[in-house]
Enzyme design. Sequence first.
Site, PDB file in Angstrom:
ATOM      1  N   TYR A 138      -0.443  -4.490   2.688  1.00 53.47           N
ATOM      2  CA  TYR A 138      -0.866  -3.797   3.908  1.00 53.47           C
ATOM      3  C   TYR A 138      -1.617  -4.708   4.877  1.00 53.47           C
ATOM      4  CZ  TYR A 138       0.455   0.805   2.098  1.00 53.47           C
ATOM      5  OH  TYR A 138       1.157   1.900   1.637  1.00 53.47           O
ATOM      6  N   LYS A 197       0.666  -5.893 -12.517  1.00 54.98           N
ATOM      7  CA  LYS A 197       1.977  -6.405 -12.929  1.00 54.98           C
ATOM      8  C   LYS A 197       1.752  -7.877 -13.264  1.00 54.98           C
ATOM      9  CE  LYS A 197       6.467  -5.965 -13.441  1.00 54.98           C
ATOM     10  NZ  LYS A 197       7.112  -5.089 -14.439  1.00 54.98           N
ATOM     11  N   ASP A 230       4.801  -0.319 -13.918  1.00 56.50           N
ATOM     12  CA  ASP A 230       6.021   0.421 -14.291  1.00 56.50           C
ATOM     13  C   ASP A 230       5.753   1.309 -15.508  1.00 56.50           C
ATOM     14  OD1 ASP A 230       5.693  -1.946 -15.713  1.00 56.50           O
ATOM     15  OD2 ASP A 230       7.808  -2.518 -15.684  1.00 56.50           O
ATOM     16  N   ASP A 254      -0.431   3.306  -3.546  1.00 54.55           N
ATOM     17  CA  ASP A 254       0.297   4.218  -2.664  1.00 54.55           C
ATOM     18  C   ASP A 254       1.396   4.918  -3.448  1.00 54.55           C
ATOM     19  OD1 ASP A 254       1.212   5.397  -0.208  1.00 54.55           O
ATOM     20  OD2 ASP A 254       2.853   3.939  -0.237  1.00 54.55           O
ATOM     21  N   ASP A 258       1.647   9.198  -5.202  1.00 52.02           N
ATOM     22  CA  ASP A 258       2.615  10.250  -4.887  1.00 52.02           C
ATOM     23  C   ASP A 258       3.182  10.832  -6.183  1.00 52.02           C
ATOM     24  OD1 ASP A 258       2.315   9.986  -2.106  1.00 52.02           O
ATOM     25  OD2 ASP A 258       4.474  10.200  -1.753  1.00 52.02           O
TER      26      ASP A 258
HETATM   27  C1  IPM Z   1      -0.744   7.321   2.371  1.00 55.74           C
HETATM   28  C2  IPM Z   1       0.398   7.141   3.317  1.00 55.74           C
HETATM   29  C3  IPM Z   1       0.131   5.928   4.208  1.00 55.74           C
HETATM   30  C4  IPM Z   1       0.011   4.708   3.323  1.00 55.74           C
HETATM   31  C5  IPM Z   1       1.175   5.730   5.300  1.00 55.74           C
HETATM   32  C6  IPM Z   1       1.346   6.964   6.152  1.00 55.74           C
HETATM   33  C7  IPM Z   1       0.839   4.548   6.163  1.00 55.74           C
HETATM   34  O1  IPM Z   1       1.599   7.028   2.631  1.00 55.74           O
HETATM   35  O2  IPM Z   1      -1.872   7.579   2.830  1.00 55.74           O
HETATM   36  O3  IPM Z   1      -0.536   7.228   1.157  1.00 55.74           O
HETATM   37  O4  IPM Z   1       1.022   4.049   3.014  1.00 55.74           O
HETATM   38  O5  IPM Z   1      -1.097   4.400   2.914  1.00 55.74           O
HETATM   39 MN    MN Z   2       1.400   7.253   0.480  1.00 55.58          MN
END
Ligand code: IPM
Ligand code: MN
Length: 359
Positions: A138, A197, A230, A254, A258
């Site tokens: 990032y 990793k 992984d 990130d 999710d």
């Molecule tokens: C998150 C989102 C952001 C990230 C995006 C929208 C830039 O996916 O907050 O997890 O990658 O951090």
């Molecule tokens: Mn995200």
Amino acid sequence: MSKSYKIAVLPGDGTGPEVIAEGCKVLDAAAAKFGFKLEKVSYDLGGERYLRTGETLSDSVVAELRGFDAIYLGAIGHTDVKPGILEKGVLLRLRFELDQYINLRPVKLYPGVQCPLRDKGPEQIDYCVIRENSGGLYTGIGGLSRKGTKDEVAVQQMMYTYAQVERCLRYAFEYARKYGRKARGKGDINKLALVGKSNVLTYMYELWNRVFDEVGSEYPDVKREYYHVDATCLYMVACPEMFDVVVTENMFGDIITDLAAITQGGLGVAAGGNLNPEGVSMFEPIGGTAPMWTGKNAINPLAAIGAGAMMLTALGEEKAGTSIENAISVTTPKMKSQLADQMGFTTTQVGDLVAEALA
Ligand code: IPM
Ligand code: MN
């Protein structure tokens, strides 16, 4: 005299304003109950404003935001704006400018919430991911060369400084000491797992692993573990109960959060905080703008409400934060689903249920 906190409210785009309205409803109820004040100032940052003015985030707004005690964000994104502009121009810029170097993402399955993992319940899914939020891929270093030819080269640098790694890990050890399993009365040891990793990204994880042991030696009360990213994905599905506090770099964090979010019922419930422990922090539902549900009073506001609870805890109003979380756990069993339009309630009704449970 009661305490007062200055909160910048950034409802954002899509369903952001709807979920933030419910979050503010619950925050106000908590403030009344626990005897503090929230002085809220709204900013219209996001896609609508960008399309109207061409501006994502001005220096003067950044300067103003530095003067708040916390920021409460809905979601930013717009179908008519090219991907990347708002993400980099608003969300990532705020994280970087305000040096919110920790992204704290609790993974908590509330009672009654449908979990896609067979045989796993609230007892098994109750951990926290600390994602480094300032560096790695990032950082934005890279570029293209020989564009348009078969020899085109694309470079995106994965980079970390010792200082970035150290401050993140120190935060993680402190967090595990304060909120780990043992500290919460839920186990006999506090654990911190570094996710990396190291078998492939040898330089990256040589640094992370070395600093992990170095800083960790100051925390004999926190058990250190290491997992490859992984394998972590596999464990998060097969045996999430093995995790207590997890720490990882930005990109891996990130992705795995999710995955973690769906195990706790999805983006309708998953909340997060972008923290600068020494500065201004920003709290947000981790899902997006859900454009197809905009204006339908159908989106789930619990993630935004949970982000509000995290904000109060970070401001030092821990009792209020915990009582919002308890109010959420009284509300989830009443809901049919955590999915938009399938909750058995409208967005506003879910907000009302939490606010009532709190009162
Ligand atoms: C998150 C989102 C952001 C990230 C995006 C929208 C830039 O996916 O907050 O997890 O990658 O951090
Ligand atoms: Mn995200």
